[in-house]
Every structure is written in C-alpha cells, then in structure tokens.
Design a protein around this motif. Structure first.
Motif, PDB file in Angstrom:
ATOM      1  N   GLU A 224      69.330  87.721  67.985  1.00 13.81           N
ATOM      2  CA  GLU A 224      70.254  87.594  66.922  1.00 13.81           C
ATOM      3  C   GLU A 224      71.655  88.580  67.186  1.00 13.81           C
ATOM      4  O   GLU A 224      71.207  89.413  68.001  1.00 13.81           O
ATOM      5  CB  GLU A 224      69.473  87.718  65.543  1.00 13.81           C
ATOM      6  CG  GLU A 224      68.638  87.660  64.612  1.00 13.81           C
ATOM      7  CD  GLU A 224      68.475  87.873  63.334  1.00 13.81           C
ATOM      8  OE1 GLU A 224      68.814  89.490  62.884  1.00 13.81           O
ATOM      9  OE2 GLU A 224      67.943  87.487  62.923  1.00 13.81           O
ATOM     10  N   GLY A 225      72.379  88.245  66.903  1.00 11.57           N
ATOM     11  CA  GLY A 225      73.187  89.315  66.781  1.00 11.57           C
ATOM     12  C   GLY A 225      74.375  88.918  68.358  1.00 11.57           C
ATOM     13  O   GLY A 225      75.902  89.623  67.911  1.00 11.57           O
ATOM     14  N   PHE A 226      73.995  87.954  69.304  1.00  6.08           N
ATOM     15  CA  PHE A 226      75.095  88.463  70.684  1.00  6.08           C
ATOM     16  C   PHE A 226      75.527  87.154  69.861  1.00  6.08           C
ATOM     17  O   PHE A 226      76.121  86.194  69.365  1.00  6.08           O
ATOM     18  CB  PHE A 226      74.265  88.035  71.480  1.00  6.08           C
ATOM     19  CG  PHE A 226      72.926  89.121  71.978  1.00  6.08           C
ATOM     20  CD1 PHE A 226      73.181  90.110  72.072  1.00  6.08           C
ATOM     21  CD2 PHE A 226      71.926  88.888  72.166  1.00  6.08           C
ATOM     22  CE1 PHE A 226      72.642  90.642  72.366  1.00  6.08           C
ATOM     23  CE2 PHE A 226      70.616  89.211  72.489  1.00  6.08           C
ATOM     24  CZ  PHE A 226      71.503  90.410  72.701  1.00  6.08           C
ATOM     25  N   THR A 227      76.556  86.871  70.560  1.00  2.00           N
ATOM     26  CA  THR A 227      78.638  86.351  70.205  1.00  2.00           C
ATOM     27  C   THR A 227      78.119  84.461  71.335  1.00  2.00           C
ATOM     28  O   THR A 227      77.357  85.120  72.585  1.00  2.00           O
ATOM     29  CB  THR A 227      79.378  86.977  71.384  1.00  2.00           C
ATOM     30  OG1 THR A 227      80.097  88.167  70.026  1.00  2.00           O
ATOM     31  CG2 THR A 227      80.412  85.551  71.020  1.00  2.00           C
ATOM     32  N   PRO A 228      77.943  83.817  70.807  1.00  2.00           N
ATOM     33  CA  PRO A 228      78.013  82.624  71.587  1.00  2.00           C
ATOM     34  C   PRO A 228      78.738  82.774  72.846  1.00  2.00           C
ATOM     35  O   PRO A 228      79.763  82.840  72.843  1.00  2.00           O
ATOM     36  CB  PRO A 228      77.871  81.424  70.397  1.00  2.00           C
ATOM     37  CG  PRO A 228      77.644  82.311  69.433  1.00  2.00           C
ATOM     38  CD  PRO A 228      78.076  83.561  69.886  1.00  2.00           C
ATOM     39  N   GLY A 229      77.826  81.958  73.639  1.00  2.00           N
ATOM     40  CA  GLY A 229      78.715  81.533  75.189  1.00  2.00           C
ATOM     41  C   GLY A 229      78.703  83.210  75.985  1.00  2.00           C
ATOM     42  O   GLY A 229      78.777  82.981  77.216  1.00  2.00           O
ATOM     43  N   LEU A 230      77.507  83.981  75.440  1.00  3.14           N
ATOM     44  CA  LEU A 230      77.321  85.295  76.596  1.00  3.14           C
ATOM     45  C   LEU A 230      76.308  84.348  77.650  1.00  3.14           C
ATOM     46  O   LEU A 230      75.085  83.925  77.430  1.00  3.14           O
ATOM     47  CB  LEU A 230      76.911  86.303  75.862  1.00  3.14           C
ATOM     48  CG  LEU A 230      78.123  87.319  75.014  1.00  3.14           C
ATOM     49  CD1 LEU A 230      77.237  88.302  74.106  1.00  3.14           C
ATOM     50  CD2 LEU A 230      79.307  87.755  75.734  1.00  3.14           C
ATOM     51  N   PHE A 231      76.606  85.009  78.794  1.00  5.59           N
ATOM     52  CA  PHE A 231      75.132  84.732  80.294  1.00  5.59           C
ATOM     53  C   PHE A 231      74.762  85.643  79.813  1.00  5.59           C
ATOM     54  O   PHE A 231      75.143  87.331  79.210  1.00  5.59           O
ATOM     55  CB  PHE A 231      76.074  84.540  80.915  1.00  5.59           C
ATOM     56  CG  PHE A 231      75.841  84.581  82.044  1.00  5.59           C
ATOM     57  CD1 PHE A 231      75.467  85.277  83.577  1.00  5.59           C
ATOM     58  CD2 PHE A 231      74.842  83.495  82.592  1.00  5.59           C
ATOM     59  CE1 PHE A 231      74.538  85.239  84.473  1.00  5.59           C
ATOM     60  CE2 PHE A 231      74.222  83.103  83.772  1.00  5.59           C
ATOM     61  CZ  PHE A 231      73.994  83.877  84.080  1.00  5.59           C
ATOM     62  N   GLY A 232      73.579  85.717  81.113  1.00  5.66           N
ATOM     63  CA  GLY A 232      72.492  87.602  81.066  1.00  5.66           C
ATOM     64  C   GLY A 232      71.399  86.335  82.035  1.00  5.66           C
ATOM     65  O   GLY A 232      71.366  85.779  82.703  1.00  5.66           O
ATOM     66  N   ASP A 233      70.876  87.193  82.181  1.00  5.55           N
ATOM     67  CA  ASP A 233      69.814  86.891  82.834  1.00  5.55           C
ATOM     68  C   ASP A 233      68.304  87.450  82.704  1.00  5.55           C
ATOM     69  O   ASP A 233      68.500  89.172  82.504  1.00  5.55           O
ATOM     70  CB  ASP A 233      70.268  87.256  84.602  1.00  5.55           C
ATOM     71  CG  ASP A 233      70.057  89.035  85.545  1.00  5.55           C
ATOM     72  OD1 ASP A 233      70.380  89.358  84.479  1.00  5.55           O
ATOM     73  OD2 ASP A 233      70.451  88.028  86.056  1.00  5.55           O
ATOM     74  N   GLY A 234      67.233  88.016  83.839  1.00  6.17           N
ATOM     75  CA  GLY A 234      65.767  88.813  83.053  1.00  6.17           C
ATOM     76  C   GLY A 234      65.202  88.207  83.880  1.00  6.17           C
ATOM     77  O   GLY A 234      64.465  86.933  84.380  1.00  6.17           O
TER      78      GLY A 234
END
Length: 242
Positions: A224-234
């Motif tokens: 929830e809450g993140f801006t669509p289009g953001l990138f990440g990893d884990g």
C-alpha cells in the motif's frame, strides 16, 4: 594461538553458515503497480457533452466520469417508462378477470407488458453506453478527452485511466531456477529505490510460466501507498532451505 586445524574448522563452519543463509534467500527485483487499474473507453459513438473529472480526481464505483450527447436516448427512455407504466396497468386489470376473458386476448396483454419491460431495458442499455462510469473506487491518473471530442464505437480508444487509490502490488522477477522453491505465502523482505526503509510482505501469487526472453519468473506481493512505477529489490525468504 589457535592451531591450523582449529582455523580450518572455523573457516569451514563460517562457509557452511554463509552457504545456508544464501540458500534461504532468493534475490528478486520488482516494479510497483496499482493493484487495480483500468483503461476506459466509450463503446458508443457520439460527441462528448460532459467531462466530470480531471487527473487526480477521486472517483467512486459507478460514478459517471464523462458523457456523450444523449438527449435523444434519454427521451426514448422516458417514452419507454410511460409505455411500461400503462402496459402494466392493463395487464394487472386483465389478471383480475383472467377467468372471464379469452386466453388469447389475455396473452396479448401479457405480451405487451413483457415487451414494454424489454424495451425499457434496451433503452436503458443504450443510454448507459453513452456514459463512462468508474469500475471501482480509485483515482484518475490519465485523461485524454475533452468536451466536444468525437468518439467512435467502431474505433475504440482509451479516454481515461483509473487506478486504485492506495492498494498496490509489487511485481517481482526472480531467476527461473528457483521455480520449485518459491510459493505463495513466503515472506519478501525489500526496499524501494530512494527509500532506506526495509519492508516485508507476503507473496500472494506466483505466475505459472517463465519469461523466455530473460529467464525470469514473476510473482506478486500486496502493498500500500507506494507510487506506481517505482523500482526496488529484496530477498524472498525460503524456509528450511538446504
């Protein structure tokens, strides 16, 4: 001073511990997407008469977002409502004296009543096609239509895009060699580019195929809450990995 044997044993122990840790974590990258999104278009032809929203407008399911010029269809709908009103009255009168009238004559009134109901439903459907409605609660993030634009039901084009307001999903990509290990319910520990916070989530689904271009399998994690289009990893935490 520790002996060479002790140093060797410690080295092997540390190597095994590191190997076990790596085996229990599967690296994955992800993109943030809205959990629900839709590209909206008119399925009827006409001139746009009303646009009730703009980019960033909050909308509710069923809300009319835009409307074609439909005065003729609205008038036809009213005519159908009147026709149904009187067809129903005639039918109800015949029901009361059904035993006294000819069966064929009674069927004529029944037919007129049913026909009037069907005609009203048809006119309502035609009017509905001139109205663009929100399919779910959300926010408008693109608008490509203005009052006066002409649209064609034969050449459907997207005029608005809507997405869920806060509900998001992370679309993960991980190496296909882990296709047996990764399952729904596993924990994903991750961070979003530009944010040092470490988040956790649960895998909600694993896609049943591998991309033959990059040899990756995709999965989803609800967020929830993140801006669509953001990138990440884990890392996907694989329990009891060996």
């Amino acid at each position: 001073m520790p002996s060479l044997r002790s140093i060797t044993q410690i080295t092997v122990f540390l190597w095994l511990a590191a190997s076990s840790l790596q085996a229990g974590e599967v690296y994955a990258t992800f993109n943030v997407e809205a959990r629900h999104h839709a590209e909206l278009a008119f399925t009827s032809s006409g001139t746009v008469a009303k646009v009730n929203v703009d980019v960033a407008s909050l909308v509710h399911k069923g809300e009319v977002l835009a409307e074609l010029n439909n005065d003729d269809l609205a008038a036809a709908l009213e005519v159908s409502k009147v026709a149904l009103k009187y067809a129903k009255r005639d039918y109800e009168r015949q029901v009361k004296v059904k035993k006294l009238v000819d069966a064929a004559k009674f069927d004529q009134y029944a037919y007129k009543y049913e026909h009037a109901k069907a005609q009203l439903a048809y006119q309502q459907a035609m009017l509905d096609k001139t109205q663009l409605k929100a399919p779910f609660d959300g926010i408008i993030y693109e608008k490509m239509v203005e009052v006066g634009d002409v649209v064609s039901g034969a050449m459907i084009r997207t005029v608005m895009k809507v997405q869920s307001l806060k509900e998001r999903k992370l679309v993960l990509a991980f190496d296909q060699k882990y296709w047996r290990e990764i399952k729904p319910g596993m924990t994903f520990r991750y961070s979003v580019d530009g944010d040092s916070t470490v988040y956790t989530g649960k895998i909600s689904r694993v896609y049943p195929y591998a991309n033959d271009a990059n040899r990756k399998i995709r999965a989803e994690v609800e967020a929830e809450g993140f801006t669509p289009g953001l990138f990440g990893d884990g890392y996907i935490l694989v329990p009891d990995a060996k």
